[in-house]
Design a protein around this motif. Structure first.
Motif, PDB file in Angstrom:
ATOM      1  N   UNK A 245     -32.489  -0.798 -10.918  1.00  0.00           N
ATOM      2  CA  UNK A 245     -32.292  -0.723  -9.420  1.00  0.00           C
ATOM      3  C   UNK A 245     -31.590   0.554  -8.864  1.00  0.00           C
ATOM      4  N   UNK A 246     -32.153   1.599  -8.412  1.00  0.00           N
ATOM      5  CA  UNK A 246     -31.353   2.616  -8.167  1.00  0.00           C
ATOM      6  C   UNK A 246     -30.580   2.711  -6.709  1.00  0.00           C
ATOM      7  N   UNK A 247     -29.556   3.556  -6.825  1.00  0.00           N
ATOM      8  CA  UNK A 247     -28.514   3.421  -5.582  1.00  0.00           C
ATOM      9  C   UNK A 247     -27.964   4.734  -5.453  1.00  0.00           C
ATOM     10  N   UNK A 248     -27.119   4.821  -4.478  1.00  0.00           N
ATOM     11  CA  UNK A 248     -26.770   6.330  -3.835  1.00  0.00           C
ATOM     12  C   UNK A 248     -25.890   6.718  -5.079  1.00  0.00           C
ATOM     13  N   UNK A 249     -25.034   6.086  -5.789  1.00  0.00           N
ATOM     14  CA  UNK A 249     -24.151   6.405  -6.824  1.00  0.00           C
ATOM     15  C   UNK A 249     -24.220   5.891  -7.941  1.00  0.00           C
ATOM     16  N   UNK A 250     -25.441   5.490  -8.483  1.00  0.00           N
ATOM     17  CA  UNK A 250     -25.707   5.065  -9.744  1.00  0.00           C
ATOM     18  C   UNK A 250     -26.986   4.088  -9.890  1.00  0.00           C
ATOM     19  N   UNK A 256     -27.394  -6.824 -14.551  1.00  0.00           N
ATOM     20  CA  UNK A 256     -26.319  -6.407 -13.452  1.00  0.00           C
ATOM     21  C   UNK A 256     -25.355  -5.542 -13.741  1.00  0.00           C
ATOM     22  N   UNK A 257     -25.337  -4.906 -15.013  1.00  0.00           N
ATOM     23  CA  UNK A 257     -24.579  -3.940 -15.301  1.00  0.00           C
ATOM     24  C   UNK A 257     -24.633  -2.698 -14.688  1.00  0.00           C
ATOM     25  N   UNK A 258     -23.593  -2.228 -13.940  1.00  0.00           N
ATOM     26  CA  UNK A 258     -23.535  -0.916 -13.085  1.00  0.00           C
ATOM     27  C   UNK A 258     -23.352   0.183 -13.961  1.00  0.00           C
ATOM     28  N   UNK A 259     -24.146   1.283 -13.831  1.00  0.00           N
ATOM     29  CA  UNK A 259     -23.801   2.517 -14.516  1.00  0.00           C
ATOM     30  C   UNK A 259     -23.481   3.624 -13.372  1.00  0.00           C
ATOM     31  N   UNK A 260     -22.397   4.082 -13.077  1.00  0.00           N
ATOM     32  CA  UNK A 260     -21.843   4.821 -11.914  1.00  0.00           C
ATOM     33  C   UNK A 260     -22.443   6.419 -12.416  1.00  0.00           C
ATOM     34  N   UNK A 261     -23.103   7.086 -11.524  1.00  0.00           N
ATOM     35  CA  UNK A 261     -23.866   8.457 -11.778  1.00  0.00           C
ATOM     36  C   UNK A 261     -23.412   9.283 -10.730  1.00  0.00           C
ATOM     37  N   UNK A 262     -23.076  10.353 -10.924  1.00  0.00           N
ATOM     38  CA  UNK A 262     -23.167  11.294  -9.887  1.00  0.00           C
ATOM     39  C   UNK A 262     -24.367  11.761  -9.527  1.00  0.00           C
ATOM     40  N   UNK A 263     -25.085  11.316  -8.512  1.00  0.00           N
ATOM     41  CA  UNK A 263     -26.244  11.391  -8.107  1.00  0.00           C
ATOM     42  C   UNK A 263     -26.632  12.892  -7.189  1.00  0.00           C
ATOM     43  N   UNK A 264     -27.485  13.812  -7.389  1.00  0.00           N
ATOM     44  CA  UNK A 264     -27.704  14.915  -6.822  1.00  0.00           C
ATOM     45  C   UNK A 264     -28.181  14.432  -5.345  1.00  0.00           C
ATOM     46  N   UNK A 265     -27.570  15.272  -4.266  1.00  0.00           N
ATOM     47  CA  UNK A 265     -28.338  15.013  -2.900  1.00  0.00           C
ATOM     48  C   UNK A 265     -29.632  14.814  -2.785  1.00  0.00           C
TER      49      UNK A 265
END
Length: 359
Positions: A245-250, A256-265
């Protein structure tokens, strides 16, 4: 040598369209490899270039001249097939020089070219043998020699190594690479073998369902696939792809494991995440990593392949260098290298590569 262009090429058999909108420029002296699953149209495309199949629509050009209606023999292209197609009653020398014989070329010139090709391919000591006295690799070299002595503008290879065993495939793959280096000729090569494609090609053309999915260098396709199909087709073992499930920051995995990613704008939300087996690290089980159970472990000596089931995510595959002391049934932790993840949209298209950071 030859520069080739395919412009809006279409191939139909009756109402069935097997290739559509094929546009490809092939530089003089380039080694192009066509890959894709069975039935994708790669051999049909090769045969159209050779003139063995008519082009339904579009243009095929060699050095700026339209070739659509030019007979195969007049295109000055040599083709090496999957089957060796050697004359069983002719020795190696005559098999290699037979095309010059039927053209009634000068005997001295034929002998010179056959001798030169034999030396290039390591066949000098076998010139008096019949095909039945040759190994599979030697027969394939004779077939290649038969093509070389024509001194064509381009070489076409249609899965030439698929009938050979693993050791001979490696030997002949190296032979073809050396041949390209020596001759500097334009070569187009059809294969379904990942290693052949990645090691031989200047550029790879990935086909699926009659369409070109992506064209690029082996490294481009491996590191920057255009879509999920290319990502999973290029590379062995194949890329792991799991729903997220995609989000703004990962992204969030199914467990339920969250992977934090620096998403491009302005990047659309991802629905799937891809990670190659070598970019999963095996660690001790912990709350902040994936918990997995080893299903099958392949100890290859230089590498260890670990097929795992990740809790609430599904099956994945891990490749680690060296001999890792893991057995089937072991519980282990997996840490995703977020610097090397790939994100895909709902339609399977690759999203802009994120810049990973620690979770």
């Amino acid at each position: 040598m030859a520069r080739m262009e395919l412009k809006d090429v279409v191939k139909r058999y009756g109402m069935v369209e097997v290739l559509r909108d094929i546009n490809l420029d092939i530089a003089d002296g380039e080694f192009i490899v066509l890959v894709g699953p069975s039935g994708c149209g790669k051999s049909t495309l090769l045969r159209m270039i050779a003139g063995l199949e008519p082009i339904t629509e579009g243009d095929f050009m060699i050095d700026g001249a339209r070739m659509n209606d030019v007979r195969p023999r007049d295109r000055d292209i040599a083709m090496v097939f999957q089957s060796y197609a050697l004359y069983p009653h002719m020795d190696v020398a005559r098999n290699m020089g037979f095309s010059m014989e039927i053209r009634r070329d000068p005997v001295d010139e034929k002998k010179r070219r056959v001798t030169q090709a034999a030396a290039t391919l390591g066949l000098t000591a076998l010139m008096d043998r019949l095909p039945k006295a040759l190994s599979g690799g030697q027969r394939q070299r004779v077939a290649m020699g038969r093509a070389i002595i024509r001194d064509p503008r381009a070489f076409l290879f249609d899965e030439p190594l698929s009938n050979l065993d693993a050791a001979l495939r490696v030997e002949m793959r190296l032979e073809i690479a050396r041949l390209h280096q020596r001759l500097g000729a334009t070569m187009i090569y059809v294969t379904h073998d990942q290693v052949e494609a990645l090691t031989l090609a200047d550029r790879i053309v990935v086909l699926n369902g009659g369409d070109i999915q992506q064209v690029g260098s082996p490294l481009d396709l491996y590191e920057r696939p255009a879509n999920k199909f290319v990502a999973q087709f290029i590379g062995s073992p194949t890329m792991n792809v799991v729903p997220v499930t995609g989000g703004v920051e990962g992204v969030t995995l199914a467990n339920g494991q969250w992977l934090a990613l620096s998403m491009r704008e302005n990047t659309p939300f991802a629905t799937e995440l891809g990670i190659r087996p070598e970019h999963l690290d095996v660690v001790d089980p912990a709350p902040h990593v994936l918990t997995a159970t080893a299903d099958v472990v392949e100890h290859l000596g230089s590498d260890t392949n670990i097929y795992v089931n990740v809790d609430k995510v599904g099956p994945m595959m891990v490749r680690k260098h060296g001999n890792i002391p893991i057995a089937a049934g072991d519980t282990l932790g997996l840490r995703v290298d977020t610097d090397h993840v790939h994100l895909f949209s709902e339609g399977g298209m690759a999203l802009p590569t994120p810049v990973g950071r620690a979770a």
